[in-house]
Design an enzyme around this catalytic site. Structure first.
Site, PDB file in Angstrom:
ATOM      1  N   TYR A  60       0.852  -1.188   0.000  1.00 24.70           N
ATOM      2  CA  TYR A  60       0.000   0.000   0.000  1.00 24.70           C
ATOM      3  C   TYR A  60       0.886   1.237   0.000  1.00 24.70           C
ATOM      4  CZ  TYR A  60      -3.598  -3.355   1.526  1.00 24.70           C
ATOM      5  OH  TYR A  60      -4.445  -4.424   1.646  1.00 24.70           O
ATOM      6  N   HIS A 127       0.308 -12.032   1.455  1.00 20.27           N
ATOM      7  CA  HIS A 127      -0.733 -11.251   0.778  1.00 20.27           C
ATOM      8  C   HIS A 127      -1.282 -11.984  -0.454  1.00 20.27           C
ATOM      9  CE1 HIS A 127      -1.899  -6.764  -0.088  1.00 20.27           C
ATOM     10  NE2 HIS A 127      -2.909  -7.574  -0.255  1.00 20.27           N
ATOM     11  N   SER A 206     -13.097  -5.756   1.668  1.00 22.80           N
ATOM     12  CA  SER A 206     -14.095  -5.191   0.745  1.00 22.80           C
ATOM     13  C   SER A 206     -15.513  -5.662   1.082  1.00 22.80           C
ATOM     14  CB  SER A 206     -13.756  -5.536  -0.712  1.00 22.80           C
ATOM     15  OG  SER A 206     -12.581  -4.901  -1.117  1.00 22.80           O
ATOM     16  N   PRO A 207     -15.922  -5.600   2.360  1.00 19.67           N
ATOM     17  CA  PRO A 207     -17.265  -6.062   2.716  1.00 19.67           C
ATOM     18  C   PRO A 207     -18.364  -5.147   2.171  1.00 19.67           C
ATOM     19  CG  PRO A 207     -16.259  -4.975   4.601  1.00 19.67           C
ATOM     20  CD  PRO A 207     -15.191  -5.072   3.539  1.00 19.67           C
ATOM     21  N   LEU A 208     -17.965  -3.958   1.680  1.00 22.98           N
ATOM     22  CA  LEU A 208     -18.933  -3.022   1.086  1.00 22.98           C
ATOM     23  C   LEU A 208     -18.842  -3.008  -0.439  1.00 22.98           C
ATOM     24  CD1 LEU A 208     -18.526  -0.105   3.651  1.00 22.98           C
ATOM     25  CD2 LEU A 208     -20.449  -1.689   3.451  1.00 22.98           C
ATOM     26  N   ARG A 210     -16.391  -2.606  -2.469  1.00 25.62           N
ATOM     27  CA  ARG A 210     -15.569  -1.475  -2.924  1.00 25.62           C
ATOM     28  C   ARG A 210     -16.376  -0.191  -3.049  1.00 25.62           C
ATOM     29  NH1 ARG A 210     -13.497  -5.753  -6.105  1.00 25.62           N
ATOM     30  NH2 ARG A 210     -11.679  -6.586  -5.067  1.00 25.62           N
ATOM     31  N   GLY A 211     -17.346  -0.051  -2.137  1.00 24.71           N
ATOM     32  CA  GLY A 211     -18.129   1.180  -2.081  1.00 24.71           C
ATOM     33  C   GLY A 211     -19.489   1.080  -2.739  1.00 24.71           C
TER      34      GLY A 211
END
Length: 341
Positions: A60, A127, A206-208, A210-211
């Site tokens: 990152y 990762h 990413s439980p949403l 990715r928005g």
């Protein structure tokens, strides 16, 4: 403000907040990096609210997110958090390279410790899986790092069920990080049952969606040119209309439940089991506050059935990454007998 309970992650003794904080978007991939000072305020706010499980990686930035987290943990904050970082993905001449040989594992760990300015990493993930290196060789070095006190617990990210089994036979795996949401459910078939059989915790990134599960198609309109979500298949015109319809049905249900769409999406992940910890990322305190509101959303069996009828497995159009990304579907490694160290 919702109470953030503590959960056991895996079977080796790690306890974390039941919701974590994904820190990637503060520094990379989701548009330009955000100011360090603002992100440190957000991280401290999260810790003070009880969200103490922080997730970063050396890729990152690269590297800048770990440096940011290191700054945020000065002044007595280190003792209050469970810190997870990752190794195994790097950029070489503009290309993404996955590496997992023992010498690299050690060098990456030492470099992360230095950037984070800490003595020990709580949870250290591979990762992505290096398909050229037997997973036993990678795990052997991670096991040495545990024995030396440089890391406490070992995790894998985007690993297949067979890779998880082979790794766990060398040293217990504490957590597997994978993408899991109402939009991405393919791990339910094989990987999640394997984790549960072996007593491995599940960290949902990413439980949403990715928005998309919090903002719908609006998320696409607001992406900057250097936001990698711009190229994701989900968000392309040929898939967007179909996916938007799913979101709209989902949003109607959230309104009936008296919560936001994002809270409903996170609540669904929380209701998958006490061994699951979602790690939504954000760069805004108001979004963070909304996210922890999900912990107060109660879903009945009927609610869960309705959600899964709106978004059953494979309902969403478009691959989650596109063709070039390494995922668990290609994480098999050669046998240890083939390895020449």
């Amino acid at each position: 403000m919702a109470t953030v309970r503590r959960i056991k992650l895996g079977s080796q003794g790690l306890k974390v907040s039941s919701q974590g904080l994904g820190c990637m978007g503060m520094s990379a991939f989701y548009g330009p990096p955000k100011p360090d000072a603002d992100m440190i305020v957000l991280i401290h706010h999260a810790i003070n609210c009880g969200v103490t499980f922080l997730d970063t990686s050396d890729i990152y930035g690269p590297f800048t997110n770990e440096i940011l987290i290191g700054k945020a943990l000065k002044g007595g904050m280190r003792e209050k958090v469970e810190l997870a970082t990752k190794f195994g993905v790097k950029f070489v001449d503009g290309n993404t390279v996955v590496q997992g040989d023992p010498a690299y594992v050690r060098a990456a760990c030492e470099a992360s410790l230095k950037r984070l300015d800490i003595d020990c990493i709580d949870l250290y993930y591979q990762h992505r899986i290096d398909t050229r290196v037997p997973i036993e060789a990678t795990m052997g070095e991670l096991k040495k790092l545990v024995e030396e006190g440089k890391i406490k617990y070992i995790g894998l990210s985007e690993a297949s069920a067979s890779t998880i089994r082979r790794a766990h036979a060398v040293h217990p795996i504490t957590a597997v990080q994978l993408e899991w949401s109402l939009w991405v459910r393919d791990a339910e078939e094989d990987i999640i049952p394997t984790c549960r059989e072996l007593g491995i915790g599940i960290v949902a990134y990413s439980p949403l969606g990715r928005g998309f599960l919090s903002s719908g198609a609006k998320v696409v309109e607001n992406l900057s040119n250097d936001d990698y979500r711009k190229i994701l298949p989900w968000f392309q015109p040929e898939n967007l209309e179909h996916n938007k319809n799913i979101f709209e049905r989902f949003n109607e249900m959230a309104a009936r439940k008296g919560c936001t769409a994002g809270q409903l999406a996170l609540a669904w992940v929380h209701h998958q089991g006490s061994d699951v910890c979602p790690i939504p990322g954000t760069t805004k305190i108001e979004n963070f506050n909304q996210n922890i509101g999900a912990l107060s959303v109660k879903l009945s069996p009927e609610d869960l059935a309705e959600l899964e009828s709106i978004s059953p497995p494979n309902a969403v159009k478009g691959d989650r990454y596109g063709g070039t990304s390494v995922t668990w579907k290609d994480s098999e490694t050669p046998p240890l007998s083939s390895w020449k160290a």
